[in-house]
Design a protein around this motif. Structure first.
Motif, PDB file in Angstrom:
ATOM      1  N   ALA A  17       0.826  -1.212   0.000  1.00 58.24           N
ATOM      2  CA  ALA A  17       0.000   0.000   0.000  1.00 58.24           C
ATOM      3  C   ALA A  17       0.858   1.259   0.000  1.00 58.24           C
ATOM      4  CB  ALA A  17      -0.927  -0.006   1.213  1.00 58.24           C
ATOM      5  N   THR A  18       1.948   1.237   0.754  1.00 62.31           N
ATOM      6  CA  THR A  18       2.843   2.391   0.805  1.00 62.31           C
ATOM      7  C   THR A  18       3.542   2.603  -0.528  1.00 62.31           C
ATOM      8  OG1 THR A  18       3.187   1.924   3.151  1.00 62.31           O
ATOM      9  CG2 THR A  18       4.725   3.429   2.115  1.00 62.31           C
ATOM     10  N   LEU A  19       3.952   1.517  -1.162  1.00 61.76           N
ATOM     11  CA  LEU A  19       4.594   1.626  -2.476  1.00 61.76           C
ATOM     12  C   LEU A  19       3.631   2.226  -3.495  1.00 61.76           C
ATOM     13  CD1 LEU A  19       7.066   0.998  -4.261  1.00 61.76           C
ATOM     14  CD2 LEU A  19       6.009  -1.204  -4.726  1.00 61.76           C
ATOM     15  N   PHE A  20       2.396   1.748  -3.522  1.00 60.51           N
ATOM     16  CA  PHE A  20       1.410   2.295  -4.460  1.00 60.51           C
ATOM     17  C   PHE A  20       1.102   3.758  -4.165  1.00 60.51           C
ATOM     18  CE2 PHE A  20      -0.319  -2.215  -5.207  1.00 60.51           C
ATOM     19  CZ  PHE A  20       0.592  -2.422  -6.221  1.00 60.51           C
ATOM     20  N   ALA A  21       1.073   4.131  -2.879  1.00 63.10           N
ATOM     21  CA  ALA A  21       0.844   5.534  -2.524  1.00 63.10           C
ATOM     22  C   ALA A  21       1.990   6.409  -3.025  1.00 63.10           C
ATOM     23  CB  ALA A  21       0.688   5.677  -1.013  1.00 63.10           C
ATOM     24  N   GLY A  22       3.215   5.906  -2.897  1.00 65.98           N
ATOM     25  CA  GLY A  22       4.366   6.658  -3.402  1.00 65.98           C
ATOM     26  C   GLY A  22       4.315   6.849  -4.905  1.00 65.98           C
ATOM     27  N   ILE A  23       3.911   5.808  -5.609  1.00 66.13           N
ATOM     28  CA  ILE A  23       3.786   5.892  -7.072  1.00 66.13           C
ATOM     29  C   ILE A  23       2.665   6.852  -7.462  1.00 66.13           C
ATOM     30  CG2 ILE A  23       3.191   4.577  -9.139  1.00 66.13           C
ATOM     31  CD1 ILE A  23       4.659   2.177  -7.787  1.00 66.13           C
ATOM     32  N   GLU A  24       1.542   6.770  -6.751  1.00 60.77           N
ATOM     33  CA  GLU A  24       0.412   7.660  -7.026  1.00 60.77           C
ATOM     34  C   GLU A  24       0.807   9.128  -6.855  1.00 60.77           C
ATOM     35  OE1 GLU A  24      -2.939   7.717  -7.957  1.00 60.77           O
ATOM     36  OE2 GLU A  24      -2.467   5.719  -8.702  1.00 60.77           O
ATOM     37  N   ILE A  25       1.474   9.422  -5.761  1.00 53.17           N
ATOM     38  CA  ILE A  25       1.873  10.815  -5.513  1.00 53.17           C
ATOM     39  C   ILE A  25       2.881  11.271  -6.562  1.00 53.17           C
ATOM     40  CG2 ILE A  25       3.161  12.279  -3.904  1.00 53.17           C
ATOM     41  CD1 ILE A  25       1.514  11.096  -1.705  1.00 53.17           C
ATOM     42  N   HIS A  26       3.785  10.385  -6.954  1.00 54.21           N
ATOM     43  CA  HIS A  26       4.766  10.749  -7.983  1.00 54.21           C
ATOM     44  C   HIS A  26       4.086  11.083  -9.311  1.00 54.21           C
ATOM     45  CE1 HIS A  26       7.665   9.991 -11.230  1.00 54.21           C
ATOM     46  NE2 HIS A  26       8.493  10.608 -10.415  1.00 54.21           N
ATOM     47  N   ASN A  27       3.010  10.392  -9.619  1.00 53.43           N
ATOM     48  CA  ASN A  27       2.329  10.586 -10.899  1.00 53.43           C
ATOM     49  C   ASN A  27       1.382  11.780 -10.923  1.00 53.43           C
ATOM     50  OD1 ASN A  27       3.618   8.443 -12.125  1.00 53.43           O
ATOM     51  ND2 ASN A  27       2.054   6.977 -11.517  1.00 53.43           N
ATOM     52  N   LYS A  28       1.113  12.383  -9.778  1.00 53.82           N
ATOM     53  CA  LYS A  28       0.259  13.573  -9.736  1.00 53.82           C
ATOM     54  C   LYS A  28       1.107  14.793 -10.078  1.00 53.82           C
ATOM     55  CE  LYS A  28      -3.340  11.519  -7.776  1.00 53.82           C
ATOM     56  NZ  LYS A  28      -4.532  11.236  -8.464  1.00 53.82           N
ATOM     57  N   PRO A  29       0.734  15.559 -11.107  1.00 52.84           N
ATOM     58  CA  PRO A  29       1.602  16.658 -11.553  1.00 52.84           C
ATOM     59  C   PRO A  29       1.573  17.914 -10.679  1.00 52.84           C
ATOM     60  CG  PRO A  29      -0.329  16.527 -12.933  1.00 52.84           C
ATOM     61  CD  PRO A  29      -0.398  15.369 -11.984  1.00 52.84           C
ATOM     62  N   HIS A  30       0.510  18.136  -9.921  1.00 48.65           N
ATOM     63  CA  HIS A  30       0.380  19.409  -9.220  1.00 48.65           C
ATOM     64  C   HIS A  30       0.371  19.253  -7.704  1.00 48.65           C
ATOM     65  CE1 HIS A  30      -0.268  21.333 -13.027  1.00 48.65           C
ATOM     66  NE2 HIS A  30      -1.235  20.485 -13.309  1.00 48.65           N
ATOM     67  N   ILE A  31       1.283  18.473  -7.174  1.00 44.04           N
ATOM     68  CA  ILE A  31       1.389  18.307  -5.723  1.00 44.04           C
ATOM     69  C   ILE A  31       2.746  18.856  -5.285  1.00 44.04           C
ATOM     70  CG2 ILE A  31       1.579  16.637  -3.846  1.00 44.04           C
ATOM     71  CD1 ILE A  31      -0.412  14.914  -5.249  1.00 44.04           C
ATOM     72  N   ASP A  32       2.699  19.753  -4.300  1.00 45.16           N
ATOM     73  CA  ASP A  32       3.957  20.281  -3.754  1.00 45.16           C
ATOM     74  C   ASP A  32       4.713  19.165  -3.057  1.00 45.16           C
ATOM     75  OD1 ASP A  32       3.317  22.806  -4.646  1.00 45.16           O
ATOM     76  OD2 ASP A  32       2.390  23.399  -2.744  1.00 45.16           O
ATOM     77  N   TYR A  33       6.013  19.212  -3.165  1.00 46.59           N
ATOM     78  CA  TYR A  33       6.909  18.243  -2.522  1.00 46.59           C
ATOM     79  C   TYR A  33       6.610  16.802  -2.930  1.00 46.59           C
ATOM     80  CZ  TYR A  33       7.684  22.324   0.362  1.00 46.59           C
ATOM     81  OH  TYR A  33       7.952  23.591   0.795  1.00 46.59           O
ATOM     82  N   ARG A  34       6.208  16.605  -4.163  1.00 47.73           N
ATOM     83  CA  ARG A  34       5.851  15.245  -4.576  1.00 47.73           C
ATOM     84  C   ARG A  34       7.060  14.333  -4.664  1.00 47.73           C
ATOM     85  NH1 ARG A  34       4.872  14.504 -10.881  1.00 47.73           N
ATOM     86  NH2 ARG A  34       6.339  16.043 -11.636  1.00 47.73           N
ATOM     87  N   TYR A  35       8.208  14.835  -5.081  1.00 54.75           N
ATOM     88  CA  TYR A  35       9.396  13.974  -5.157  1.00 54.75           C
ATOM     89  C   TYR A  35       9.885  13.547  -3.772  1.00 54.75           C
ATOM     90  CZ  TYR A  35       9.475  15.034 -10.110  1.00 54.75           C
ATOM     91  OH  TYR A  35       9.145  15.159 -11.432  1.00 54.75           O
ATOM     92  N   PRO A  36      10.064  14.470  -2.834  1.00 53.21           N
ATOM     93  CA  PRO A  36      10.492  14.015  -1.503  1.00 53.21           C
ATOM     94  C   PRO A  36       9.463  13.095  -0.841  1.00 53.21           C
ATOM     95  CG  PRO A  36      10.788  16.390  -1.701  1.00 53.21           C
ATOM     96  CD  PRO A  36      10.049  15.939  -2.921  1.00 53.21           C
ATOM     97  N   THR A  37       8.188  13.397  -1.038  1.00 53.82           N
ATOM     98  CA  THR A  37       7.153  12.564  -0.433  1.00 53.82           C
ATOM     99  C   THR A  37       7.147  11.170  -1.030  1.00 53.82           C
ATOM    100  OG1 THR A  37       5.797  14.533  -0.093  1.00 53.82           O
ATOM    101  CG2 THR A  37       4.677  12.413   0.043  1.00 53.82           C
TER     102      THR A  37
END
Length: 95
Positions: A17-37
């Motif tokens: 679940a954590t891995l999928f959440a990380g991938i989901e956040i990475h694929n969202k273009p308009h989220i601040d701090y998406r790479y560190p998160t």
């Protein structure tokens, strides 16, 4: 009374679940701090997977620190898994 899920299964489910959440956040273009998160979430996913391995193959008590309040760190889990895999391979090849 039926037993609940095993600790190993819970750790692996959380890891996935954590891995999928990380991938989901990475694929969202308009989220601040998406790479560190996403990096933090993916590292946490690996940590959970390593702890599941330690719990199942090395020993239940090995995932807890001596004070029993915290679990081991990512680096300690990585070292335990590496050492266990290396010793298992040596035993397997020496037969």
């Amino acid at each position: 009374m039926p037993r609940g899920k095993s600790v190993t299964k819970l750790l692996l489910d959380s890891s996935q679940a954590t891995l999928f959440a990380g991938i989901e956040i990475h694929n969202k273009p308009h989220i601040d701090y998406r790479y560190p998160t996403s990096v933090l979430l993916i590292i946490n996913a690996w940590e959970l997977a390593l702890k599941a391995y330690v719990y199942k193959y090395i020993g239940i008590k090995r995932i807890y620190e001596r004070d029993k309040k915290h679990t081991i760190s990512f680096s300690k889990a990585l070292i335990l898994v590496r050492d266990h895999i290396n010793t298992t391979k040596k035993i397997k090849y020496s037969r």
